[in-house]
Design a protein around this motif. Structure first.
Motif, short mmCIF file in Angstrom:
data_model
loop_
_atom_site.label_atom_id
_atom_site.label_comp_id
_atom_site.label_asym_id
_atom_site.label_seq_id
_atom_site.Cartn_x
_atom_site.Cartn_y
_atom_site.Cartn_z
N LEU A 31 -3.35 -3.51 -13.81
CA LEU A 31 -2.35 -1.84 -13.54
C LEU A 31 -3.53 -0.71 -13.44
O LEU A 31 -3.81 -0.18 -12.43
CB LEU A 31 -1.11 -1.89 -14.43
N LEU A 32 -4.82 -1.38 -14.06
CA LEU A 32 -5.47 0.30 -14.05
C LEU A 32 -6.58 -0.14 -12.81
O LEU A 32 -7.09 0.51 -12.13
CB LEU A 32 -6.39 -0.16 -14.97
N ALA A 33 -7.18 -1.98 -12.30
CA ALA A 33 -7.02 -1.67 -11.10
C ALA A 33 -6.68 -1.06 -10.06
O ALA A 33 -7.12 -1.07 -9.14
CB ALA A 33 -7.91 -3.60 -11.32
N GLN A 34 -5.09 -1.50 -10.20
CA GLN A 34 -4.56 -1.25 -8.85
C GLN A 34 -4.74 -0.05 -8.32
O GLN A 34 -5.03 0.86 -7.73
CB GLN A 34 -2.87 -1.59 -9.14
N HIS A 38 -6.25 3.17 -5.10
CA HIS A 38 -5.49 3.27 -4.89
C HIS A 38 -5.62 5.14 -4.61
O HIS A 38 -5.87 5.06 -4.13
CB HIS A 38 -3.49 3.51 -5.35
N LEU A 39 -6.47 5.00 -5.76
CA LEU A 39 -7.71 6.33 -6.03
C LEU A 39 -8.15 6.19 -4.62
O LEU A 39 -9.17 7.96 -4.09
CB LEU A 39 -7.59 6.75 -6.94
N GLU A 40 -8.98 5.46 -4.29
CA GLU A 40 -9.90 5.12 -3.34
C GLU A 40 -9.95 5.09 -1.93
O GLU A 40 -10.72 5.74 -1.25
CB GLU A 40 -11.06 3.78 -3.38
N GLU A 41 -8.54 4.43 -1.78
CA GLU A 41 -8.05 4.90 -0.69
C GLU A 41 -7.55 6.24 -0.30
O GLU A 41 -7.44 6.80 0.88
CB GLU A 41 -6.80 3.74 -0.20
N LEU A 42 -7.34 6.49 -1.45
CA LEU A 42 -6.75 8.23 -1.01
C LEU A 42 -7.99 9.05 -0.78
O LEU A 42 -8.07 10.13 -0.51
CB LEU A 42 -5.82 9.07 -2.54
N PRO A 73 0.19 7.05 2.94
CA PRO A 73 -0.77 9.01 2.88
C PRO A 73 -1.99 8.06 3.63
O PRO A 73 -2.69 9.03 3.76
CB PRO A 73 -0.63 9.63 1.75
N ALA A 74 -1.83 6.75 2.45
CA ALA A 74 -3.83 6.57 2.88
C ALA A 74 -4.13 5.71 4.16
O ALA A 74 -4.34 4.92 4.49
CB ALA A 74 -3.67 5.74 1.96
N ALA A 75 -2.59 5.19 4.80
CA ALA A 75 -2.47 4.55 6.20
C ALA A 75 -3.56 4.33 6.91
O ALA A 75 -4.26 5.51 6.86
CB ALA A 75 -1.15 4.31 6.49
N THR A 76 -4.08 2.97 7.44
CA THR A 76 -4.80 3.83 8.12
C THR A 76 -4.56 3.00 10.10
O THR A 76 -5.97 2.88 10.59
CB THR A 76 -6.83 2.83 7.90
N THR A 77 -3.94 2.55 9.68
CA THR A 77 -3.35 1.51 10.49
C THR A 77 -2.01 2.16 10.89
O THR A 77 -1.13 2.46 10.06
CB THR A 77 -3.62 0.11 10.59
N CYS A 78 -1.55 1.53 12.19
CA CYS A 78 -0.06 1.96 12.28
C CYS A 78 0.81 0.86 12.70
O CYS A 78 0.03 -0.31 11.82
CB CYS A 78 0.01 2.22 14.24
N VAL A 79 2.11 0.73 12.90
CA VAL A 79 2.73 -0.06 12.09
C VAL A 79 2.39 -1.32 12.80
O VAL A 79 2.59 -2.21 12.14
CB VAL A 79 4.69 -0.07 11.81
#
Length: 89
Positions: A31-34, A38-42, A73-79
């Motif tokens: 959970l900590l790694a996840q 997520h914080l890095e992606e943000l 919010p951190a998405a880098t690609t369209c669907v």
């Protein structure tokens, strides 16, 4: 969890609760790694925002729909480009 484990036996191998303790520790580590990922992606999303690139698909260059960005919010690609096997539009 760490504080409560300080009061229990350290020998997980011979402790009847050892398997449970090891599982709980592994779960917390995952959970900590996840959360860190997520914080890095943000953080990267904020960098894209500062460069004026936020909301643009990194694959095709099209605008990522606001609904997708609201959910991810951190998405880098369209669907379309996020699909495992995107077919030409």
């Amino acid at each position: 969890m760490v504080a409560s484990n300080a009061l229990v036996a350290v020998d997980d191998e011979h402790d009847p609760e050892g398997g449970t303790t090891a599982f709980e520790r592994a779960h917390v580590v995952a959970l900590l790694a996840q959360a860190r990922q997520h914080l890095e992606e943000l953080d990267r999303a904020l960098e894209r925002l500062e460069r004026g690139e936020y909301g643009k698909c990194e694959v095709c260059g099209r605008t990522i729909p606001p609904e997708r960005l609201e959910i991810r919010p951190a998405a880098t690609t369209c669907v379309h480009c996020a699909r495992p096997d995107p077919r030409p539009a």
